[in-house]
Scaffold this motif. Structure first.
Motif, mmCIF file in Angstrom:
data_model
loop_
_atom_site.group_PDB
_atom_site.id
_atom_site.type_symbol
_atom_site.label_atom_id
_atom_site.label_comp_id
_atom_site.label_asym_id
_atom_site.label_seq_id
_atom_site.Cartn_x
_atom_site.Cartn_y
_atom_site.Cartn_z
ATOM 1 N N ALA A 104 46.391 24.530 37.461
ATOM 2 C CA ALA A 104 47.778 24.101 37.305
ATOM 3 C C ALA A 104 48.099 22.977 38.281
ATOM 4 C CB ALA A 104 48.714 25.287 37.526
ATOM 5 N N ALA A 105 47.730 23.157 39.542
ATOM 6 C CA ALA A 105 47.968 22.096 40.516
ATOM 7 C C ALA A 105 47.199 20.822 40.152
ATOM 8 C CB ALA A 105 47.571 22.581 41.912
ATOM 9 N N TYR A 106 46.002 20.991 39.621
ATOM 10 C CA TYR A 106 45.189 19.830 39.226
ATOM 11 C C TYR A 106 45.875 19.021 38.124
ATOM 12 C CZ TYR A 106 41.215 17.249 37.279
ATOM 13 O OH TYR A 106 40.388 16.271 36.807
ATOM 14 N N HIS A 107 46.378 19.701 37.090
ATOM 15 C CA HIS A 107 46.992 18.976 35.981
ATOM 16 C C HIS A 107 48.371 18.430 36.354
ATOM 17 C CE1 HIS A 107 43.968 19.643 32.882
ATOM 18 N NE2 HIS A 107 43.824 20.873 33.346
ATOM 19 N N PHE A 108 49.084 19.106 37.249
ATOM 20 C CA PHE A 108 50.335 18.526 37.738
ATOM 21 C C PHE A 108 50.060 17.225 38.491
ATOM 22 C CE2 PHE A 108 52.440 22.861 37.580
ATOM 23 C CZ PHE A 108 53.360 22.491 36.606
ATOM 24 N N ALA A 109 49.011 17.225 39.322
ATOM 25 C CA ALA A 109 48.703 16.046 40.122
ATOM 26 C C ALA A 109 48.124 14.906 39.291
ATOM 27 C CB ALA A 109 47.731 16.410 41.239
ATOM 28 N N LEU A 110 47.640 15.183 38.081
ATOM 29 C CA LEU A 110 47.126 14.122 37.214
ATOM 30 C C LEU A 110 48.229 13.243 36.640
ATOM 31 C CD1 LEU A 110 44.259 15.767 35.113
ATOM 32 C CD2 LEU A 110 44.044 13.998 36.863
ATOM 33 N N ARG A 111 49.454 13.738 36.649
ATOM 34 C CA ARG A 111 50.551 12.959 36.078
ATOM 35 C C ARG A 111 50.774 11.692 36.898
ATOM 36 N NH1 ARG A 111 53.602 14.929 32.341
ATOM 37 N NH2 ARG A 111 55.435 13.753 33.043
ATOM 38 N N SER A 142 62.060 12.573 43.191
ATOM 39 C CA SER A 142 61.272 12.904 41.995
ATOM 40 C C SER A 142 61.471 14.345 41.560
ATOM 41 C CB SER A 142 59.780 12.660 42.283
ATOM 42 O OG SER A 142 59.534 11.339 42.696
ATOM 43 N N VAL A 143 62.583 14.973 41.991
ATOM 44 C CA VAL A 143 62.761 16.388 41.687
ATOM 45 C C VAL A 143 62.903 16.621 40.187
ATOM 46 C CG1 VAL A 143 65.295 16.452 41.837
ATOM 47 C CG2 VAL A 143 63.956 18.451 42.522
ATOM 48 N N GLY A 144 63.263 15.613 39.446
ATOM 49 C CA GLY A 144 63.341 15.736 37.997
ATOM 50 C C GLY A 144 62.031 15.497 37.287
ATOM 51 N N GLU A 145 61.011 15.070 38.037
ATOM 52 C CA GLU A 145 59.696 14.863 37.436
ATOM 53 C C GLU A 145 59.016 16.205 37.187
ATOM 54 O OE1 GLU A 145 58.434 12.058 36.427
ATOM 55 O OE2 GLU A 145 60.094 10.824 37.145
ATOM 56 N N TRP A 146 58.121 16.198 36.186
ATOM 57 C CA TRP A 146 57.545 17.453 35.706
ATOM 58 C C TRP A 146 56.732 18.168 36.775
ATOM 59 C CZ3 TRP A 146 58.944 20.294 31.889
ATOM 60 C CH2 TRP A 146 58.107 21.270 31.370
ATOM 61 N N HIS A 147 56.015 17.453 37.637
ATOM 62 C CA HIS A 147 55.142 18.089 38.615
ATOM 63 C C HIS A 147 55.935 18.767 39.735
ATOM 64 C CE1 HIS A 147 56.031 14.148 40.322
ATOM 65 N NE2 HIS A 147 55.678 14.620 41.515
ATOM 66 N N VAL A 148 57.225 18.423 39.882
ATOM 67 C CA VAL A 148 58.085 19.096 40.857
ATOM 68 C C VAL A 148 59.016 20.087 40.173
ATOM 69 C CG1 VAL A 148 59.830 18.765 42.659
ATOM 70 C CG2 VAL A 148 57.987 17.096 42.382
ATOM 71 N N LEU A 149 59.574 19.696 39.052
ATOM 72 C CA LEU A 149 60.577 20.517 38.369
ATOM 73 C C LEU A 149 59.988 21.819 37.846
ATOM 74 C CD1 LEU A 149 63.480 20.731 37.299
ATOM 75 C CD2 LEU A 149 62.703 19.549 35.218
#
Length: 587
Positions: free
Chosen positions: A125-132, A306-313
């Motif tokens: 999950a962390a890997y795919h969030f960081a790929l964004r 970036s709180v509205g970005e997918w990797h944070v939200l």
């Protein structure tokens, strides 16, 4: 970290971290896998069921033995909550591997797999969030370009190390509890959300599986609200809105959760927290989610543009929902374990934006704290073996009277190897390896694993001696054989429990082969086992029922008869069990 900027006619751009190419250095896989194995295995082996996981084990054993139905898990006729899935997994494992490994070890194999699954899903999950693209660092203009996958892998390694370093996962992650199955389901939701924008089919599989696991593991209400939260998150993202597969999976999970609620009416009832509950929650949260929560808070602050970005939200939404569920769970500490994967994923985002002084402070704290704790464990182990130092040896003898320590070669070698590995990690961290993003969590994760391995090897005999019900159950079995005569058959002697919690009935019944009769049919049993209520109600087991007038009357009636046997566990003389012959069957 760069600051966002705006230009006339354009939207505000999110902030991005600034890192060097050396920061994405690869963490070798074999040390990481060895660390995970050293973390996951101790605690599951070498001990009997204790009070913490005694009731779930008893239910699994009852199902496997045919004394409870699969659709209505119970212990001696008393229905229990916690859902179906964890009990089914344990009972099926006992059926498959019990003849070779025994019921206790067999029941824990699925939970080892669930813990490993939670760790793996958090990494991915962390890997795919960081790929964004919004999560990637600023590419240097003239220096070596930063690898997109290398950066994502470094963030994922940091998330996994942070999860291993969380103190709350130590105990709750190594017991056969329904919350461990819920942890696997909740981490699957985190993985599913990370895959929504790029891999809708894999995302649908992860989201659907996570919701099904939650709903069937005793958390249908959480599955219901998680499905609503995920639907709201997906609909808020324009690029993910047309995705059909994740929406279908969420709808299916929502329907399944509602069906579970319609059938079982929810096994857990939420209560609006009072001030004491809120105070207890924050006090528990401070150590349970350490060190993930300060890093997660720092990540949200540093990534606030970036709180509205997918990797944070997405991880932030799951974290807040898990905290709300724990707050409404009436001081159930186990529920907080669900917050750990999302907190670790957020905490990993703080690693590329942390200042060098903060990393040094975290390293020094981990080095001093875990080294001192490991030294204490070694000193107490030597005191158990040799009687020196005298004061720690006297304290151990007072807490576990009658325990005789014996030297075992294999556990001692494992403990020595773990200690030498810790020294090697400290030497590596003190060297010139200052660039990788995951470096700040190496000492924290390694220190937690070191302490856990030492406790699981050096201290496990005395901890098991003080916590097991095995000797007490065998004493009860001998007393029943002596006084029951021909009644003591393989099916077990019927005993009426008075004042015993369901956990105590499960553990004593397993070791003594006694058959505890339901309270409504207590007069049919030939014996009565009485446990007087404790004066200190704070130490009452969580599953203990308030003593009714009928129980108090049954206890007084039994105590007027002849006591056949009495016993207690080492170190707990206030928890004294007494066996009486039932008045209806007395000669």
């Amino acid at each position: 970290m760069t600051t966002p900027h705006t230009t006339p006619g354009r939207a505000r751009l999110p902030a991005r971290p600034v890192v060097s190419a050396a920061a994405v250095a690869r963490l070798p896989r074999w040390p990481l896998w060895l660390l995970c194995a050293a973390y996951a295995l101790p605690g599951f082996f070498g001990r009997d069921p204790w009070k913490g996981d005694g009731l779930p084990f008893g239910v699994m054993w009852q199902i496997a033995a045919g004394h409870s139905t699969w659709l209505q898990p119970s212990i001696y006729g008393h229905p229990v909550g916690g859902g179906w899935l964890p009990y089914w997994l344990g009972a099926a494992s006992i059926d498959l591997f019990g003849p070779w490994l025994g019921a206790i070890t067999s029941s824990r194999l699925p939970f080892i797999a669930l813990l490993a699954l939670a760790l793996m899903q958090t990494w991915y999950a962390a890997y795919h969030f960081a790929l964004r693209d919004a999560a990637q660092p600023v590419q240097p203009a003239f220096a070596t370009p930063i690898s997109v996958k290398g950066y994502a892998r470094a963030i994922a390694d940091g998330a996994l190390l942070t999860l291993l370093a969380c103190l709350g996962l130590l105990g709750r992650g190594h017991e056969t509890l329904p919350e461990l199955a819920q942890l696997a389901g909740y981490s699957a939701l985190l993985l599913g959300l990370s895959l929504v924008p790029t891999k809708p089919r894999a995302s649908a599989l992860a989201l659907g599986s996570g919701l099904l696991i939650l709903a069937s593991s005793g958390a249908p209400w959480l599955a219901l609200f998680a499905a609503l939260l995920i639907a709201a998150l997906i609909s808020s993202q324009r690029e993910a809105a047309p995705r059909f597969a994740p929406a279908l999976a969420v709808a299916s999970g929502l329907a399944f959760a509602m069906a579970i609620l319609a059938v079982v009416h929810g096994s857990a009832v939420a209560q609006w927290p009072d001030f004491a509950s809120i105070q207890h929650f924050f006090g528990t949260f401070a150590w349970f989610v350490w060190p993930a929560w300060p890093l997660a808070a720092l990540a949200v602050w540093r990534w606030r543009e970036s709180v509205g970005e997918w990797h944070v939200l997405a991880p932030l939404g799951l974290l807040l929902l898990a905290c709300l569920a724990a707050l409404l769970a009436a001081r159930n500490v186990s529920t907080l374990v669900l917050a750990l994967p999302a907190a670790a994923a957020l905490a990993a985002l703080a690693l590329p934006v942390m200042r060098r002084g903060s990393l040094a402070a975290l390293d020094w704290f981990s080095l001093l704290f875990f080294s001192l704790l490991a030294l204490v464990i070694w000193v107490l182990w030597l005191a158990m073996l040799t009687g020196f130092p005298a004061k720690p040896a006297a304290n151990i003898a007072r807490l576990a009277p009658g325990f005789v320590a014996h030297f075992s070669l294999l556990p001692t070698l494992v403990a020595l190897l773990a200690t030498l590995s810790w020294a090697a990690v400290v030497a590596w961290r003190a060297g010139r390896h200052r660039h990788p993003l995951w470096k700040g969590m190496v000492l924290s994760a390694g220190g937690v694993t070191l302490v856990w391995v030492l406790v699981g090897t050096l201290w496990m005999p005395v901890l098991d001696y003080a916590s097991t019900y095995r000797p007490l159950g065998r004493q009860l079995a001998a007393a029943l054989r002596k006084h029951a005569g021909r009644e003591a058959e393989a099916a077990g002697t019927c005993v009426t429990p008075v004042g015993l919690s369901l956990t105590q009935q499960a553990l004593l019944g397993y070791w003594s082969h006694a058959r505890f009769g339901p309270k409504t049919h207590g007069q049919r049993c030939g014996f009565v086992l009485v446990l007087p209520p404790r004066a200190d109600t704070r130490s009452t087991p969580a599953d203990a029922q308030p003593q009714s007038r009928a129980e108090a009357s049954a206890r007084r009636q039994a105590e007027r008869g002849t006591r056949l046997w009495s016993g207690h566990r080492p170190g707990e003389p206030q928890e004294r069990f007494s066996l009486y012959r039932s008045a209806t069957t007395a000669p």
